[in-house]
Structures are given as structure tokens and as C-alpha cells.
Motif scaffolding. Sequence first.
Motif, short mmCIF file in Angstrom:
data_model
loop_
_atom_site.label_atom_id
_atom_site.label_comp_id
_atom_site.label_asym_id
_atom_site.label_seq_id
_atom_site.Cartn_x
_atom_site.Cartn_y
_atom_site.Cartn_z
N VAL A 14 0.85 -1.20 0.00
CA VAL A 14 0.00 0.00 0.00
C VAL A 14 0.88 1.25 0.00
CG1 VAL A 14 -1.65 1.37 1.34
CG2 VAL A 14 -1.95 -1.10 1.17
N LEU A 15 1.85 1.27 0.89
CA LEU A 15 2.72 2.45 1.01
C LEU A 15 3.53 2.70 -0.26
CD1 LEU A 15 3.99 2.01 4.67
CD2 LEU A 15 2.33 3.69 3.83
N GLY A 16 4.15 1.67 -0.77
CA GLY A 16 5.00 1.83 -1.95
C GLY A 16 4.21 2.25 -3.18
N THR A 17 3.13 1.54 -3.46
CA THR A 17 2.34 1.87 -4.65
C THR A 17 1.66 3.23 -4.49
OG1 THR A 17 0.43 0.60 -3.88
CG2 THR A 17 2.00 -0.55 -5.32
N GLY A 18 1.27 3.55 -3.26
CA GLY A 18 0.67 4.86 -3.00
C GLY A 18 1.65 6.00 -3.18
N SER A 66 8.86 -1.39 -5.00
CA SER A 66 7.43 -1.69 -5.04
C SER A 66 7.13 -2.77 -6.07
CB SER A 66 6.62 -0.42 -5.35
OG SER A 66 6.72 0.48 -4.27
N ALA A 67 7.83 -2.74 -7.19
CA ALA A 67 7.64 -3.78 -8.21
C ALA A 67 8.05 -5.14 -7.65
CB ALA A 67 8.43 -3.45 -9.48
N VAL A 68 9.17 -5.19 -6.97
CA VAL A 68 9.63 -6.45 -6.37
C VAL A 68 8.62 -6.91 -5.32
CG1 VAL A 68 11.42 -7.52 -4.94
CG2 VAL A 68 12.06 -6.03 -6.86
N LEU A 69 8.18 -5.99 -4.50
CA LEU A 69 7.20 -6.32 -3.46
C LEU A 69 5.89 -6.83 -4.06
CD1 LEU A 69 6.66 -6.30 -0.43
CD2 LEU A 69 5.93 -3.94 -0.67
N MET A 144 -0.20 6.57 -13.15
CA MET A 144 -0.78 7.12 -11.93
C MET A 144 -2.02 6.33 -11.52
SD MET A 144 -2.49 10.88 -11.33
CE MET A 144 -3.73 10.58 -12.59
N ILE A 145 -2.93 6.11 -12.46
CA ILE A 145 -4.17 5.39 -12.17
C ILE A 145 -3.86 3.95 -11.76
CG2 ILE A 145 -6.28 4.49 -13.22
CD1 ILE A 145 -6.27 7.17 -14.89
N ALA A 146 -2.94 3.30 -12.44
CA ALA A 146 -2.59 1.92 -12.11
C ALA A 146 -1.96 1.83 -10.72
CB ALA A 146 -1.64 1.34 -13.16
N SER A 147 -1.07 2.75 -10.39
CA SER A 147 -0.43 2.74 -9.07
C SER A 147 -1.45 3.00 -7.97
CB SER A 147 0.68 3.79 -9.01
OG SER A 147 1.70 3.50 -9.94
N ALA A 148 -2.34 3.97 -8.19
CA ALA A 148 -3.38 4.26 -7.20
C ALA A 148 -4.33 3.07 -7.07
CB ALA A 148 -4.15 5.52 -7.59
N GLY A 149 -4.67 2.46 -8.20
CA GLY A 149 -5.53 1.28 -8.17
C GLY A 149 -4.89 0.13 -7.40
N ALA A 150 -3.58 -0.02 -7.56
CA ALA A 150 -2.87 -1.07 -6.82
C ALA A 150 -2.94 -0.80 -5.32
CB ALA A 150 -1.41 -1.14 -7.28
N ALA A 151 -2.70 0.44 -4.92
CA ALA A 151 -2.77 0.79 -3.50
C ALA A 151 -4.17 0.53 -2.95
CB ALA A 151 -2.37 2.25 -3.30
N SER A 153 -6.41 -1.56 -4.13
CA SER A 153 -6.63 -3.01 -4.10
C SER A 153 -5.99 -3.65 -2.87
CB SER A 153 -6.08 -3.67 -5.37
OG SER A 153 -6.83 -3.29 -6.48
N TYR A 154 -4.78 -3.21 -2.56
CA TYR A 154 -4.11 -3.76 -1.37
C TYR A 154 -4.83 -3.36 -0.08
CZ TYR A 154 -0.08 -5.22 -4.20
OH TYR A 154 0.75 -5.84 -5.12
#
Length: 159
Positions: A14-18, A66-69, A144-151, A153-154
Amino acid sequence: MIDGPYFVLTVLGVLGTGLVAGVFCAFSTFVMRGLAALPPAQGVAAMKSINVTALTPAFMAVFVGSAVLCAVLAVVTFVLWPDDGTVELLLGSALYLFGSFGVTMVANVPRNEKLATMDPGTREAAAYWRSYVSEWTTWNHVRMIASAGAAISYVLALT
């Protein structure tokens, strides 16, 4: 509910993707607009400088880390297949790995590399700058949208 080390990995996700979403949001909402408002030679020079300084260990640790995580979370989710949060964890990982990290590698980095070869004061750079700003920013919106969506989702996986 997710717990233990798996919980910690998800919170870090959450933190990394956010954080990455925040950086990309800044570029999408005002940095690129500010650069586009400059005369092309100044915009090109400024963006070239930004592209060099973006490769600092601090940003790369967050972006690549974040990608590795996300990859680790995806693998752990496939192996453990938890009762709760499986879809959200896999969706978050896919959004970041493909929509953020992947788009960076196939859309933004090649444009940055081409810009890096240009002398800011040339007609070639000025002509490229117009399309660069538009195309780079469009792909940045996707990141931006994909990273926020990942956060998001987590976060949903944790609830």
C-alpha cells in the motif's frame, strides 16, 4: 483476515504503490503542465535534468522496490491462496507490475531516452517536445491510475 508477515508485506505494498501514485500524480497534474508552458528549449532542458535526477537511490528504491514487493505478493498469494483478499492482492500486483512498472519501461523510458539524445536548442528537440509532452503525460496518467488502483486493491485486501 491477512496477518503476520503477509500483513506487513501488504501494508508495505500500500505504502509503496501509494507513494509512486503520488509522484506520478504530481507530474500529471502540474509538473508537465509547467514544463509545457516553458519555451521548448527550456522545457527540454528541464525534463532532461529531471530524468537524470529521478534515478536517485531513494526514488528507485520505492519504484523498483514496489515492483519487487508486488511480485512477491503475487507469488505468495498464488502459493498460499488465502481465503480473504486473493482477488484484491492479485489485482493490485497486476495493476502495478503491468500498468505502472511495465508502462514505464515500454512507454515512458523510451521517450526519455530519445529526449536525452537531443540538444535542447535544436529544431529537432522543439518539434519532438510537443509530441513528447502529450504522449509522455498520457502514459503517465495510466501509470498514476494503475499505481493508485494497486494501492486501493491492497487496502481492500486488508479489510
